[in-house]
Motif scaffolding. Structure first.
Motif, mmCIF file in Angstrom:
data_model
loop_
_atom_site.group_PDB
_atom_site.id
_atom_site.type_symbol
_atom_site.label_atom_id
_atom_site.label_comp_id
_atom_site.label_asym_id
_atom_site.label_seq_id
_atom_site.Cartn_x
_atom_site.Cartn_y
_atom_site.Cartn_z
ATOM 1 N N SER A 27 1.054 -1.215 -0.010
ATOM 2 C CA SER A 27 -0.030 -0.015 0.067
ATOM 3 C C SER A 27 0.652 1.184 -0.025
ATOM 4 O O SER A 27 0.436 2.067 -0.627
ATOM 5 C CB SER A 27 -0.727 -0.004 1.068
ATOM 6 O OG SER A 27 -1.777 -1.100 1.118
ATOM 7 N N ALA A 28 2.042 1.201 0.905
ATOM 8 C CA ALA A 28 2.985 2.493 0.824
ATOM 9 C C ALA A 28 3.507 3.007 -0.744
ATOM 10 O O ALA A 28 3.552 3.692 -1.036
ATOM 11 C CB ALA A 28 3.972 2.244 1.786
ATOM 12 N N LEU A 29 3.769 1.660 -1.270
ATOM 13 C CA LEU A 29 4.020 1.966 -2.800
ATOM 14 C C LEU A 29 3.240 2.221 -3.643
ATOM 15 O O LEU A 29 3.454 3.243 -4.472
ATOM 16 C CB LEU A 29 4.809 0.540 -3.326
ATOM 17 C CG LEU A 29 6.129 0.281 -2.763
ATOM 18 C CD1 LEU A 29 6.600 -0.995 -3.483
ATOM 19 C CD2 LEU A 29 7.184 1.236 -3.125
ATOM 20 N N TRP A 30 2.010 2.061 -3.575
ATOM 21 C CA TRP A 30 0.902 2.351 -4.277
ATOM 22 C C TRP A 30 0.456 3.802 -3.945
ATOM 23 O O TRP A 30 -0.086 4.478 -4.909
ATOM 24 C CB TRP A 30 -0.368 1.513 -4.032
ATOM 25 C CG TRP A 30 -0.205 -0.037 -4.596
ATOM 26 C CD1 TRP A 30 0.882 -0.202 -5.517
ATOM 27 C CD2 TRP A 30 -1.466 -0.785 -5.264
ATOM 28 N NE1 TRP A 30 0.997 -1.542 -5.995
ATOM 29 C CE2 TRP A 30 -0.594 -1.906 -6.070
ATOM 30 C CE3 TRP A 30 -2.732 -0.726 -5.101
ATOM 31 C CZ2 TRP A 30 -1.255 -2.794 -6.345
ATOM 32 C CZ3 TRP A 30 -3.444 -1.857 -5.489
ATOM 33 C CH2 TRP A 30 -2.658 -2.907 -6.238
ATOM 34 N N ARG A 31 0.544 4.166 -2.525
ATOM 35 C CA ARG A 31 0.337 5.530 -2.370
ATOM 36 C C ARG A 31 1.347 6.333 -2.762
ATOM 37 O O ARG A 31 0.980 7.658 -3.155
ATOM 38 C CB ARG A 31 0.341 5.481 -0.828
ATOM 39 C CG ARG A 31 -1.043 4.944 0.081
ATOM 40 C CD ARG A 31 -0.945 5.414 1.584
ATOM 41 N NE ARG A 31 -0.027 5.040 2.336
ATOM 42 C CZ ARG A 31 0.284 4.246 2.789
ATOM 43 N NH1 ARG A 31 -0.896 3.195 2.910
ATOM 44 N NH2 ARG A 31 1.233 3.851 3.536
ATOM 45 N N ALA A 32 2.460 6.041 -2.657
ATOM 46 C CA ALA A 32 3.717 6.889 -3.381
ATOM 47 C C ALA A 32 3.309 7.103 -4.852
ATOM 48 O O ALA A 32 3.476 8.342 -5.536
ATOM 49 C CB ALA A 32 4.880 6.274 -3.373
ATOM 50 N N TYR A 33 2.662 6.109 -5.624
ATOM 51 C CA TYR A 33 2.445 6.148 -6.864
ATOM 52 C C TYR A 33 1.260 7.209 -7.177
ATOM 53 O O TYR A 33 1.349 8.357 -7.940
ATOM 54 C CB TYR A 33 1.799 4.993 -7.738
ATOM 55 C CG TYR A 33 1.525 5.222 -9.316
ATOM 56 C CD1 TYR A 33 2.740 5.371 -10.171
ATOM 57 C CD2 TYR A 33 0.208 5.377 -9.373
ATOM 58 C CE1 TYR A 33 2.071 5.281 -11.439
ATOM 59 C CE2 TYR A 33 -0.147 5.530 -10.626
ATOM 60 C CZ TYR A 33 0.751 5.623 -11.574
ATOM 61 O OH TYR A 33 0.305 5.764 -13.015
ATOM 62 N N ASP A 34 0.197 6.956 -6.298
ATOM 63 C CA ASP A 34 -0.898 7.962 -6.388
ATOM 64 C C ASP A 34 -0.529 9.553 -5.998
ATOM 65 O O ASP A 34 -1.116 10.168 -6.690
ATOM 66 C CB ASP A 34 -2.046 7.435 -5.524
ATOM 67 C CG ASP A 34 -2.692 5.977 -6.029
ATOM 68 O OD1 ASP A 34 -2.649 5.849 -7.066
ATOM 69 O OD2 ASP A 34 -3.382 5.193 -5.047
ATOM 70 N N GLN A 35 0.095 9.552 -5.084
ATOM 71 C CA GLN A 35 0.551 11.092 -4.423
ATOM 72 C C GLN A 35 1.616 11.776 -5.221
ATOM 73 O O GLN A 35 1.640 12.822 -5.247
ATOM 74 C CB GLN A 35 0.914 10.706 -3.033
ATOM 75 C CG GLN A 35 -0.376 10.192 -2.223
ATOM 76 C CD GLN A 35 0.166 9.803 -0.854
ATOM 77 O OE1 GLN A 35 1.313 10.309 -0.106
ATOM 78 N NE2 GLN A 35 -0.835 9.361 0.018
ATOM 79 N N THR A 36 2.459 10.796 -5.799
ATOM 80 C CA THR A 36 3.724 11.524 -6.360
ATOM 81 C C THR A 36 3.874 11.384 -7.893
ATOM 82 O O THR A 36 3.849 12.066 -8.658
ATOM 83 C CB THR A 36 4.932 11.165 -5.604
ATOM 84 O OG1 THR A 36 4.651 11.350 -4.425
ATOM 85 C CG2 THR A 36 6.168 11.865 -6.337
ATOM 86 N N PHE A 37 4.168 9.903 -8.189
ATOM 87 C CA PHE A 37 4.340 9.309 -9.709
ATOM 88 C C PHE A 37 3.196 9.706 -10.352
ATOM 89 O O PHE A 37 3.439 10.287 -11.715
ATOM 90 C CB PHE A 37 4.946 8.031 -9.810
ATOM 91 C CG PHE A 37 6.032 7.731 -8.991
ATOM 92 C CD1 PHE A 37 7.264 7.725 -9.732
ATOM 93 C CD2 PHE A 37 6.286 7.327 -7.553
ATOM 94 C CE1 PHE A 37 8.508 7.487 -9.187
ATOM 95 C CE2 PHE A 37 7.349 7.046 -6.948
ATOM 96 C CZ PHE A 37 8.508 7.093 -7.630
ATOM 97 N N SER A 38 1.975 9.760 -9.939
ATOM 98 C CA SER A 38 0.713 9.807 -11.057
ATOM 99 C C SER A 38 0.877 11.404 -11.307
ATOM 100 O O SER A 38 0.099 11.597 -12.557
ATOM 101 C CB SER A 38 -0.451 9.322 -10.542
ATOM 102 O OG SER A 38 -0.778 10.115 -9.370
ATOM 103 N N LYS A 39 1.262 12.127 -10.473
ATOM 104 C CA LYS A 39 1.113 13.612 -10.798
ATOM 105 C C LYS A 39 2.515 14.183 -11.315
ATOM 106 O O LYS A 39 2.674 15.403 -11.716
ATOM 107 C CB LYS A 39 0.858 14.222 -9.377
ATOM 108 C CG LYS A 39 -0.186 13.987 -8.888
ATOM 109 C CD LYS A 39 -0.508 14.668 -7.470
ATOM 110 C CE LYS A 39 -1.793 14.341 -6.891
ATOM 111 N NZ LYS A 39 -2.275 13.079 -6.573
#
Length: 306
Positions: A27-39
């Motif tokens: 979940s931490a990696l997915w949150r990093a994607y949603d919060q950072t990498f996707s933007k």
């Protein structure tokens, strides 16, 4: 019988306790994607490979051609076969934007397929020597340039990738005559041996990259020789560094896994903060890629165009 049962129960209980931690890590990696990498904004630092681009004369040019059916000797076509493919005659794995493994010069060190998967994503630092190169086209990055950079931007992180911006890549061309002259030109910016030793031995970086096709202009290529014979990789032929901030970005590194390969046709992508002017964002709608005019083979150029 009681002891094995007790052991089994304890093992199952331990597994249950471990599950939330594993799920949390995902979940931490997915949150990093949603919060950072996707933007983030994504900047391609890679030249497009064509048979007309710059390459060292000792390797010779590449040739692209349509793949042919071995039974008929005729090219596959969309009309007759439902698909097409491309045949590449590549005289070297030192071609275009590259990743040099140390086995390129030192066979006791890893080849391209032996580089670890941990190369995939790293912190990216871009040091510019553009003002110095304008005064001296053969200027090479010095330790003093690195220290000046750190006074302004902070210490270079260990394990990072350091790209040296010189804007030499703006000369990159698909014109065969110009490309041949560019590859043979002995005047280009470089990276000094002292700077390489400082970056690797003092700052412990993963590797450095530069825009020209060689590390330096010394008669023995002393910088590249030192790197390869000490087990380090390097990037060559990198482009678009003028679009990347000095710090704050990551770099994604991809390359083919040729068995025993001594060079790599690499793809470098800078992943930068949302406020970066250059690059592209991940589209809100994920789905089919857009259509465009149809690809067709251009005999004069030697590759497909739209």
């Amino acid at each position: 019988m009681r002891t094995p049962i007790r052991v089994a129960v304890l093992a199952a209980f331990a597994l249950v306790l471990a599950l939330p931690a594993a799920a949390g890590a995902r979940s931490a990696l997915w949150r990093a994607y949603d919060q950072t990498f996707s933007k983030a904004r994504y900047i391609d630092l890679t030249h497009t490979l064509t048979p007309r681009g710059p390459v060292w004369k000792g390797f010779g040019p590449a040739t692209f051609m349509p793949t042919t059916n071995p039974d008929t000797g005729q090219p596959y076509t969309y009309a007759n076969d439902g698909f097409e493919a491309t045949h590449y005659d590549l005289p070297t794995d030192q071609f275009g934007t590259q990743l040099d493994p140390p086995a390129h010069w030192a066979p006791e060190y890893p080849s391209i397929d032996e580089l670890p998967a941990t190369y995939a994503v790293r912190k990216l630092v871009v040091i510019s020597i553009v003002p110095q190169v304008k005064k001296d086209p053969k200027y090479a990055l010095q330790v003093s340039d690195i220290r000046a950079f750190e006074r302004r931007h902070g210490r270079i992180p260990g394990g990072s990738v350091v790209m040296v911006r010189s804007d030499w890549s703006k000369k990159w061309t698909d014109d065969p005559d110009a490309a041949k002259a560019l590859a043979a030109d002995p005047v280009f910016p470089g990276v000094s041996l002292a700077a390489l030793e400082f970056l690797h031995l003092k700052r412990r970086i993963l590797f450095h990259g530069h825009e020209p096709l060689d590390t330096d202009t010394t008669p023995t290529l002393e910088g590249e020789a030192w790197l390869m014979h000490h087990g380090y990789t390097q990037a060559e032929g990198v482009g678009n560094l003028d679009a990347v901030p000095p710090t704050g970005c990551l770099i994604e590194i991809g390359y083919p896994k040729f068995r025993g390969g001594l060079g790599g046709y690499a793809r470098y992508i800078a992943i930068c903060p949302p406020g970066t002017k250059a690059g592209v964002k991940i589209p809100g709608r994920q789905g089919p890629l857009p259509t465009a005019s149809r690809l067709h083979w251009d005999t004069a150029l030697g590759y497909r165009v739209r």
